[in-house]
Design an enzyme around this catalytic site. Sequence first.
Site, mmCIF file in Angstrom:
data_model
loop_
_atom_site.group_PDB
_atom_site.id
_atom_site.type_symbol
_atom_site.label_atom_id
_atom_site.label_comp_id
_atom_site.label_asym_id
_atom_site.label_seq_id
_atom_site.Cartn_x
_atom_site.Cartn_y
_atom_site.Cartn_z
ATOM 1 N N ARG A 161 0.814 -1.218 0.000
ATOM 2 C CA ARG A 161 0.000 0.000 0.000
ATOM 3 C C ARG A 161 0.854 1.280 0.000
ATOM 4 N NH1 ARG A 161 -3.638 -2.324 4.894
ATOM 5 N NH2 ARG A 161 -1.767 -3.597 5.133
ATOM 6 N N LYS A 219 8.502 -1.304 3.852
ATOM 7 C CA LYS A 219 7.653 -0.311 4.524
ATOM 8 C C LYS A 219 8.236 0.239 5.827
ATOM 9 C CE LYS A 219 3.772 -1.515 6.649
ATOM 10 N NZ LYS A 219 2.352 -1.889 6.795
ATOM 11 N N THR A 228 1.226 -12.235 9.096
ATOM 12 C CA THR A 228 1.818 -12.005 10.418
ATOM 13 C C THR A 228 2.035 -13.304 11.189
ATOM 14 O OG1 THR A 228 -0.439 -11.448 11.122
ATOM 15 C CG2 THR A 228 1.053 -9.612 10.714
ATOM 16 N N GLU A 249 -10.397 -9.852 11.256
ATOM 17 C CA GLU A 249 -9.871 -8.875 10.305
ATOM 18 C C GLU A 249 -11.018 -8.248 9.518
ATOM 19 O OE1 GLU A 249 -6.528 -7.799 10.063
ATOM 20 O OE2 GLU A 249 -6.726 -8.836 11.974
ATOM 21 N N ASN A 297 43.747 34.610 11.726
ATOM 22 C CA ASN A 297 42.846 35.370 10.876
ATOM 23 C C ASN A 297 42.978 34.855 9.449
ATOM 24 O OD1 ASN A 297 41.503 37.403 9.371
ATOM 25 N ND2 ASN A 297 41.690 38.715 11.178
ATOM 26 N N ASN A 330 43.689 21.347 -1.585
ATOM 27 C CA ASN A 330 43.983 20.089 -0.887
ATOM 28 C C ASN A 330 44.080 18.902 -1.825
ATOM 29 O OD1 ASN A 330 41.228 20.355 -1.417
ATOM 30 N ND2 ASN A 330 40.684 18.902 0.194
ATOM 31 N N TYR A 331 43.686 19.079 -3.080
ATOM 32 C CA TYR A 331 43.558 17.930 -3.986
ATOM 33 C C TYR A 331 44.463 18.132 -5.190
ATOM 34 C CZ TYR A 331 41.043 14.353 -6.698
ATOM 35 O OH TYR A 331 40.692 13.251 -7.431
HETATM 36 C C1 UD1 Z 1 -2.414 -6.107 11.451
HETATM 37 C C2 UD1 Z 1 -3.383 -7.019 12.201
HETATM 38 C C3 UD1 Z 1 -4.597 -6.211 12.616
HETATM 39 C C4 UD1 Z 1 -4.187 -5.019 13.450
HETATM 40 C C5 UD1 Z 1 -3.145 -4.165 12.719
HETATM 41 C C6 UD1 Z 1 -2.591 -3.129 13.669
HETATM 42 C C7 UD1 Z 1 -3.066 -9.274 11.298
HETATM 43 C C8 UD1 Z 1 -3.609 -10.321 10.433
HETATM 44 N N1 UD1 Z 1 -3.727 -8.129 11.359
HETATM 45 O O1 UD1 Z 1 -3.067 -5.724 10.250
HETATM 46 O O2 UD1 Z 1 -5.495 -7.040 13.355
HETATM 47 O O3 UD1 Z 1 -5.337 -4.239 13.765
HETATM 48 O O4 UD1 Z 1 -2.045 -4.980 12.260
HETATM 49 O O5 UD1 Z 1 -1.801 -2.191 13.008
HETATM 50 O O6 UD1 Z 1 -2.057 -9.488 11.933
HETATM 51 N N2 UD1 Z 1 4.502 -8.521 8.444
HETATM 52 C C9 UD1 Z 1 5.511 -9.456 8.360
HETATM 53 N N3 UD1 Z 1 5.355 -10.513 7.498
HETATM 54 C C10 UD1 Z 1 4.226 -10.695 6.763
HETATM 55 C C11 UD1 Z 1 3.205 -9.737 6.882
HETATM 56 C C12 UD1 Z 1 3.364 -8.672 7.736
HETATM 57 O O7 UD1 Z 1 6.539 -9.356 9.004
HETATM 58 O O8 UD1 Z 1 4.172 -11.682 6.030
HETATM 59 C C13 UD1 Z 1 4.697 -7.353 9.337
HETATM 60 C C14 UD1 Z 1 4.605 -6.053 8.602
HETATM 61 O O9 UD1 Z 1 5.875 -5.607 8.170
HETATM 62 C C15 UD1 Z 1 4.003 -5.128 9.631
HETATM 63 C C16 UD1 Z 1 3.218 -6.051 10.546
HETATM 64 O O10 UD1 Z 1 3.663 -7.352 10.294
HETATM 65 O O11 UD1 Z 1 4.989 -4.466 10.377
HETATM 66 C C17 UD1 Z 1 1.709 -5.946 10.307
HETATM 67 O O12 UD1 Z 1 1.433 -6.302 8.976
HETATM 68 P P1 UD1 Z 1 0.346 -5.528 8.110
HETATM 69 O O13 UD1 Z 1 0.251 -6.204 6.795
HETATM 70 O O14 UD1 Z 1 0.597 -4.085 8.138
HETATM 71 O O15 UD1 Z 1 -0.975 -5.862 8.936
HETATM 72 P P2 UD1 Z 1 -2.333 -5.030 9.006
HETATM 73 O O16 UD1 Z 1 -3.132 -5.309 7.799
HETATM 74 O O17 UD1 Z 1 -2.052 -3.626 9.326
HETATM 75 CA CA CA Z 2 -0.267 -2.401 9.466
#
Ligand code: UD1
Ligand code: CA
Length: 459
Positions: A15, A22, A79, A155, A377, A386-387
């Site tokens: 996004r 990000k 996540t 979600e 001064n 210098n170069y």
């Molecule tokens: C997530 C939560 C949501 C919460 C919100 C808070 C889930 C499914 N949803 O949604 O409930 O309200 O955060 O801000 O967890 N990331 C990884 N690997 C991945 C995907 C994501 O490390 O495969 C990391 C991202 O870099 C980020 C974090 O996890 O820092 C959250 O991921 P993001 O995709 O932003 O989740 P949201 O849709 O915001």
């Molecule tokens: Ca997020």
Amino acid sequence: MRTACVILAAGQGKRMRSTLPKVLHRVCGMPMLQCVVDAAKKLDPERLIVVAGRHVDLFRREIPDPGIQFVLQKDPRGTGDALKSALTALKGFSGEVVVLNGDTPLICPATIKKFLSMHQKEKAHVSVLSFAADDPTGYGRIMRGDKRKFVAIVEEKDADNRLRAVREVNSGIYAMHSSALSLVGRIALNRRKGEYYLTDIVSLAMKRGLSAHAFLIGREDEFMGVNTREELLRASEVLRQAIVRGLIGRGVDIIDPASVFIHPHASVGKGTVIYPNVFIEGDTRIGRGATIFPHVRICGSVIGDRAVVRDSTVIESSRIMPGASVGPFSHIRPGSEIGAGAKIGNFVELKKAVIGKGTKASHLSYLGDTTIGSGVNVGAGTITCNYDGTEKHRTVIGDGVFIGSDTQLVAPVRIGKGAYIGAGSTITKDVPPGSLAVSRTEQRTVRNWAIKRKSRKKQ
Ligand code: UD1
Ligand code: CA
């Protein structure tokens, strides 16, 4: 309490429409992930693990902290999958695991601590920190049943209209006892999104008779998740204002708080005045009673007490000692040190230049790879050459030297203590202490030349 901390940071952040991961996008000049790392460190965790994506080397470069263990989530699939990638790094750990999202840069350590103590008091296996959002769009909703008992995190994409109206949402901050970690491996693929949701761990825990809680605490601002550039700007502005307000509260005089940008790691002393349109970047330290005039950018530098930085000046990775004055329109490049009470004036560029106490270079000079003593001064238009086209050489100027205007010092060259250099000289040989060196050709004056020329023309 034994704690380990895992920061989820591997998401591509589609996004954001960016090639940069990000969480490396900056708020107030600092990568979001660094903000979360700073907060995590305040919890004093035994292990600090960051789940990074393909660009793990870039992560190491941007957040060069030996206390962090970076783990790779090769193919980010949500996540849940992210936390799974951290399990090997958590092996043998017994205690509370705090999970944070790398894209929530404004979180306060005090709130997380409070959350952790609630989690512990309830002897919960899994806890989530929730908050009340004015606009819950994009967040996972907290689903509660009878007597407001926590049931699940749903979600947005999977929520019905009734649940979508719920304003209590998931902050992305969790606490789990290490004994519950094995549940991460049991999270099923969410078919709608093709991802493994960490949020599913709540219902998994409950199904197994483990206790799960959602604690509604903290202010909305601090949990703001950044998914778009628009949100990045908003988060940056919230942080910027908090930093500026914090400094004002500590006795810094900020004339136009709306136009001043100060890095979260920077510090400014009491009684210092900051004019509009000033950028203070990196871990800059500004002392007390200093004055920073408009349109100045200071990056990773130390500015002493009572120093004055005049308009439109750039200072990078340098030290300005107490009472020194720099600018207007000076460029102080990395590795420079300006001594106490020294004066660097308009259109003067310094690079790796050490300037002694009370020395003055007031106008139009380039001083690079130079060590200049105290009380010197430096005349207008002085240039250290210098170069030589291949290598850089140093110029060393002793205490109390007087350098006449429009002088070129061809390095390597040394000017001894108390020596004088006549204006317009090109100095190629060392000048012993106390001597005078002049290298310009002698002046020839032809008397009445102009008058004669005029009368010749008339004839
Ligand atoms: C997530 C939560 C949501 C919460 C919100 C808070 C889930 C499914 N949803 O949604 O409930 O309200 O955060 O801000 O967890 N990331 C990884 N690997 C991945 C995907 C994501 O490390 O495969 C990391 C991202 O870099 C980020 C974090 O996890 O820092 C959250 O991921 P993001 O995709 O932003 O989740 P949201 O849709 O915001
Ligand atoms: Ca997020």
